[in-house]
Design a protein around this motif. Structure first.
Motif, PDB file in Angstrom:
ATOM      1  N   ARG A 125       0.759  -1.214   0.013  1.00 61.19           N
ATOM      2  CA  ARG A 125       0.124   0.128   0.176  1.00 61.19           C
ATOM      3  C   ARG A 125       0.946   1.230   0.103  1.00 61.19           C
ATOM      4  NH1 ARG A 125      -5.568  -0.364   0.957  1.00 61.19           N
ATOM      5  NH2 ARG A 125      -5.527   1.638   1.764  1.00 61.19           N
TER       6      ARG A 125
ATOM      7  N   THR B 116     -11.222   4.354   1.724  1.00 62.60           N
ATOM      8  CA  THR B 116     -11.549   3.823   0.489  1.00 62.60           C
ATOM      9  C   THR B 116     -10.488   3.853  -0.590  1.00 62.60           C
ATOM     10  OG1 THR B 116     -12.300   6.009  -0.288  1.00 62.60           O
ATOM     11  CG2 THR B 116     -13.968   4.658   0.729  1.00 62.60           C
ATOM     12  N   ARG B 117      -9.595   4.389  -0.072  1.00 60.35           N
ATOM     13  CA  ARG B 117      -8.217   4.571  -1.115  1.00 60.35           C
ATOM     14  C   ARG B 117      -7.561   3.106  -1.224  1.00 60.35           C
ATOM     15  NH1 ARG B 117      -5.646   8.262   3.282  1.00 60.35           N
ATOM     16  NH2 ARG B 117      -4.139   6.709   4.473  1.00 60.35           N
ATOM     17  N   GLN B 118      -6.659   3.163  -2.134  1.00 60.67           N
ATOM     18  CA  GLN B 118      -5.953   1.707  -2.182  1.00 60.67           C
ATOM     19  C   GLN B 118      -4.585   1.938  -2.070  1.00 60.67           C
ATOM     20  OE1 GLN B 118      -6.634   0.328  -6.190  1.00 60.67           O
ATOM     21  NE2 GLN B 118      -9.035  -0.016  -5.878  1.00 60.67           N
ATOM     22  N   GLN B 119      -3.883   3.257  -1.885  1.00 59.85           N
ATOM     23  CA  GLN B 119      -2.668   3.552  -1.602  1.00 59.85           C
ATOM     24  C   GLN B 119      -2.527   4.613  -0.473  1.00 59.85           C
ATOM     25  OE1 GLN B 119       0.657   2.871  -3.182  1.00 59.85           O
ATOM     26  NE2 GLN B 119      -0.424   0.995  -3.529  1.00 59.85           N
ATOM     27  N   ASP B 120      -1.683   4.115   0.650  1.00 61.77           N
ATOM     28  CA  ASP B 120      -1.721   5.157   1.827  1.00 61.77           C
ATOM     29  C   ASP B 120      -0.287   5.995   1.480  1.00 61.77           C
ATOM     30  OD1 ASP B 120      -3.557   3.873   3.172  1.00 61.77           O
ATOM     31  OD2 ASP B 120      -2.424   2.272   4.031  1.00 61.77           O
TER      32      ASP B 120
ATOM     33  N   THR C  38     -15.569   7.921  -1.472  1.00 65.72           N
ATOM     34  CA  THR C  38     -14.825   7.969  -2.385  1.00 65.72           C
ATOM     35  C   THR C  38     -15.342   9.196  -3.622  1.00 65.72           C
ATOM     36  OG1 THR C  38     -14.064   6.569  -4.286  1.00 65.72           O
ATOM     37  CG2 THR C  38     -16.295   6.125  -3.534  1.00 65.72           C
TER      38      THR C  38
ATOM     39  N   ASP D 143     -14.673   8.147  -6.833  1.00 64.41           N
ATOM     40  CA  ASP D 143     -14.661   7.321  -7.807  1.00 64.41           C
ATOM     41  C   ASP D 143     -16.022   7.313  -8.515  1.00 64.41           C
ATOM     42  OD1 ASP D 143     -12.013   6.596  -7.012  1.00 64.41           O
ATOM     43  OD2 ASP D 143     -12.599   4.642  -6.488  1.00 64.41           O
TER      44      ASP D 143
END
Length: 297
Positions: free
Chosen positions: A72, A167-171, A289, A291
């Motif tokens: 992540r 909700t994000r995919q990267q920290d 999100t 998105d």
């Protein structure tokens, strides 16, 4: 443009249309109750400059640690490749400055890019980004999405956005530079006369917007919406002071998006939402999100 110095204010302003502020409209939803701080409390003092030259937050659980790597933290690894302190993973650095790098998004195309700070910043929950020491990442994102830039967003209208911590995919903090679904602009135009330009009222300006999922299915959600005439103000600070603190919300739960205002005197719409957004009966709930608003593919 590796090693490029931070864009100066005059350069920025040639991309930002300064326009009059729209008239305030009537309230669209219930006002949030006043509450205490829920954004991590007192902001930490800035630490010495990072390898890229930017003033950065003191490493912490909320903001992350420079030693974070892999999984992540892949975006953080890629930032360091652009700064020359790592050699992997393979990364195309579209722009590298002391404050941020610009990368391709996924899927890679001409309307999907990312602006990522050179500081180790986990995301929207890091208190540093709302302080005076932080760069204006939103203005930087808007400039980099314009024609003539390596990350020019080729789409009828631009949408910028950041997702909540859950909700994000990267920290590693990243602002999406993308298109915005055409239907979003139409809906915002229809609501325009009832949307405020006063940040004090932002938390009560809640409107339902029909967005789209990644499969093209309708995704109705509710968003707080504000008019701003330009992006010279740090929107993270505006969100913290106008919405998060007054409502007792949590900064980590917030999603934030920006798109041009196509009516009146122009400027921008700033959309904010969270999963627990209080909405009137019959109105869809909130979301963490962006998105449903942005067109990546």
């Amino acid at each position: 443009m590796s090693g490029e110095k931070r864009t100066n204010l005059m350069y920025r302003r040639q991309f930002v249309k300064l326009s009059g502020v729209a008239g305030a409209g009537g309230l669209l939803a219930l006002a949030g109750a006043d509450g205490g701080m829920a954004d991590g409390g007192r902001s930490p003092e800035p630490s010495p400059p990072a390898p890229g030259g930017a003033t950065c937050p003191t490493p912490s659980t909320l903001c992350g640690f420079p030693t974070d790597t892999g999984g992540r933290y892949d975006l953080w690894d890629r930032v360091q490749v652009c700064l020359g302190t790592r050699t992997t993973p393979p990364t195309t650095c579209l722009r590298t400055t002391s404050d941020y790098v610009v990368l391709n998004g996924a899927p890679q195309n001409n309307h999907n890019f990312l602006l990522v700070p050179t500081c180790r910043i986990s995301g929207i929950e890091c208190p540093f980004i709302a302080t005076a020491a932080a760069p204006n990442y939103w203005l930087d994102a808007w400039i980099n999405a314009q024609p003539g830039q390596p990350s020019h967003v080729v789409y009828p209208n631009i949408g910028l956005g950041i997702n909540s911590a859950t909700t994000r995919q990267q920290d590693q903090l990243h602002i999406h530079l993308a298109g915005i679904h055409s239907g979003i602009q139409t809906q915002l135009n229809n609501y325009d006369t009832a949307i405020t330009n006063n940040p004090v009222n932002w938390r009560t300006q809640i409107v339902p917007i029909w967005g789209l999922t990644s499969t093209g299915m309708p995704a109705p959600r509710s968003y707080r919406v504000l008019h701003v005439s330009n992006l010279n103000t740090n929107l993270f600070t505006l969100l913290r002071d106008s919405v998060v603190r007054p409502t007792g919300a949590n900064m980590a739960d917030q999603a934030l998006a920006v798109t041009p205002r196509l009516v009146g005197n122009g400027g921008f719409y700033v959309l904010n939402s969270e999963p627990g957004l209080p909405t009137p009966p019959g109105q869809p709930g909130g979301t963490g999100t962006v998105d449903f608003l942005l067109a990546y593919a």
